[in-house]
Design a protein around this motif. Sequence first.
Motif: not given
Length: 278
Positions: A245-265
Motif C-alpha cells: 500500500d505504498a507508492g514512490h513515497a513509502s516513508p510518508i505513506e507507510q512510515p511504520e512499515a518502513v521504520n520496521a525494516v529501516l531502524v533494525p538495519f
Amino acid sequence: MYVTTRLGRWFYEERGEAQRPNDPAIVLLHALLFDGSAWDEQIGPLSQLGRVVVIDGPGHGKSEVPPPFSLDDHARALVDALDALGIFKALLVGVSWGGMVAMRVALDNPMRIVGLGLIDTTADAQTRIRRVKDRVMSTVFRTIGLPPSIVEKQIAPMLFAPKTLRERPELAERVYSRVSGFPRLGVSRAVKAVSVERQSILDKVRAISCPTLVVCGREDASAPPARSEAIVNRLPRATMRLIDDAGHASPIEQPEAVNAVLVPFVREHLTSEVQPQV
C-alpha cells in the motif's frame, strides 16, 4: 543551520548524538519535490541510535538555488557537506533522488560509507517518455510555477499509491503547497539533473560492497519494484523489502512499515567498520 558546498549553501538539521566516539552519522536525503520534513516519521527512532543529519537538497526547502548541476556534481557536493560537518563516516539513507546520490557517493568514497538505505529509487537512466515529460514540467515550473492540475493529474499518481490518494488526499495537497514555496529555478535545475540528464550506473553499482537495504513501495509507479530488483541483483550485500500500500513515497505513506525494516538495519550496521571494495 547551513553548510556551504560547491552547489551553494544547504540547510540541514541535526538530532541525536553518536553513541560511541567513532560512530558514523546517519544522513537522510529526500526525494525530488520534497524537503527534509519528508523524514519526520523516521527522525525520532533513528535519533535514538545516533547522530542524524537531515539535508535539504539543492534548490529545495531552505537550501539555496544551485548552479546547473548533475547527479555526480550533487554527490561531490554532499561530500563537501560531510567534510564541513565533520562527518568522516556515514550511513546514507535516500529516497528516490536521495538514493541516486547516495549510490554515487558510495561508489566514489567506499571507505566513508558504512551502509546504504535505498528507498524507492533506481540506478537506471530515465525512460525517454519520462524525460520528455519532465523536460516540459521543468520549463513550465521555471516560467509559471506548478499548476494544481498538474500535481493532481500527473505528479501525485507518480508519487503515491492509489489507496494513499483515496484515503489521504491531503498528502498531494502538501506537495503542491510545499513545492509552491520552493525557488522555481532551483527545482527546475534539480528536475533536469535527476530526470532529464540522469545517466545509468547499473554497470557500476556492483562495486558497492557495503551493506545495503533496498526498500520499495509495491505500487511505486515512478520507480517500480523491478528497478529495485535490478539494484539488489548487482550488489553483493543487498537485501530488498517491499512495502504494501505504498507508492514512490513509502516513508510518508507507510512510515511504520518502513521504520520496521529501516531502524533494525541502521542499528545493525551503525559501526565504524567499513568493508573494503572487492
